[in-house]
Structure formats: C-alpha cells, structure tokens
Write a protein that holds these residues in place. Structure first.
Motif, PDB file in Angstrom:
ATOM      1  N   ASP A  30       0.858  -1.209  -0.145  1.00 53.86           N
ATOM      2  CA  ASP A  30       0.065  -0.060   0.003  1.00 53.86           C
ATOM      3  C   ASP A  30       0.880   1.329   0.069  1.00 53.86           C
ATOM      4  O   ASP A  30       0.620   2.355  -0.626  1.00 53.86           O
ATOM      5  CB  ASP A  30      -0.993  -0.003   1.345  1.00 53.86           C
ATOM      6  N   ASP A  34       1.073   4.054  -3.342  1.00 51.30           N
ATOM      7  CA  ASP A  34       0.863   5.509  -3.160  1.00 51.30           C
ATOM      8  C   ASP A  34       2.151   6.143  -3.564  1.00 51.30           C
ATOM      9  O   ASP A  34       2.007   7.189  -4.179  1.00 51.30           O
ATOM     10  CB  ASP A  34       0.690   5.761  -1.488  1.00 51.30           C
ATOM     11  N   LYS A  38       2.300   9.016  -6.433  1.00 54.33           N
ATOM     12  CA  LYS A  38       2.654  10.311  -6.060  1.00 54.33           C
ATOM     13  C   LYS A  38       3.893  10.728  -7.007  1.00 54.33           C
ATOM     14  O   LYS A  38       3.975  11.857  -7.289  1.00 54.33           O
ATOM     15  CB  LYS A  38       3.148  10.490  -4.636  1.00 54.33           C
TER      16      LYS A  38
END
Length: 90
Positions: A30, A34, A38
C-alpha cells in the motif's frame, strides 16, 4: 530508469522516508503503491504489483529503499547515498 523523470538515488531515499507512513523503514504494498502514484509515473495497478514483487529481493512482503535503489541505481553505492542524505540533514 527513474532518471528519465528527473529522479536520482538520493531522491529515492527521501521519497521512501515520506512514503513510510508507519515509520518502520520498509514499504508495504500500500505504501509503495501510494509512492508510485505520487511520483506520477503512469503505472497501472498490475504493473505496480509486479514491480513491488521484483524489488522485494528478500521476499519479505516489504521493500526497503536499499532494495529499490539496488535495482534502479545499480552503480550507486547505498552507503554513499545514505551518507549524502545524512549530510543534507534530511
């Protein structure tokens, strides 16, 4: 690899520190996902999972910035990267 987007091995250390939400010095899938979003690399979910598995050299289910840098920046010394990061005070 990531240099085409303007990232260096030192940037990866900083990005990992920001993405490591629980502060355990490793990224879960996870947290890695992310980070990939980003970084705006345009990777699809299945590719992100494949990359995570590829970078997870010890198959622990998490990856470290050392594992990531080892693949992306094989000519860079992890020790040198860490020393430079420490000199920057970040």
């Amino acid at each position: 690899c990531l240099d085409q987007w303007g990232y260096t091995a030192k940037d990866i250390v900083k990005l990992f520190k920001l993405a490591d939400k629980d502060g355990d010095d490793e990224l879960s899938l996870d947290e890695f996902r992310d980070l990939m979003y980003k970084m705006r690399l345009g990777l699809k979910e299945d590719r992100i999972v494949e990359l995570f598995q590829f970078f997870d050299y010890d198959m622990s289910g998490t990856i470290t910035h050392q594992e990531f840098c080892r693949v992306l920046f094989p000519s860079a010394s992890i020790e040198e990267i860490m020393q430079e990061d420490s000199k920057d005070g970040k």
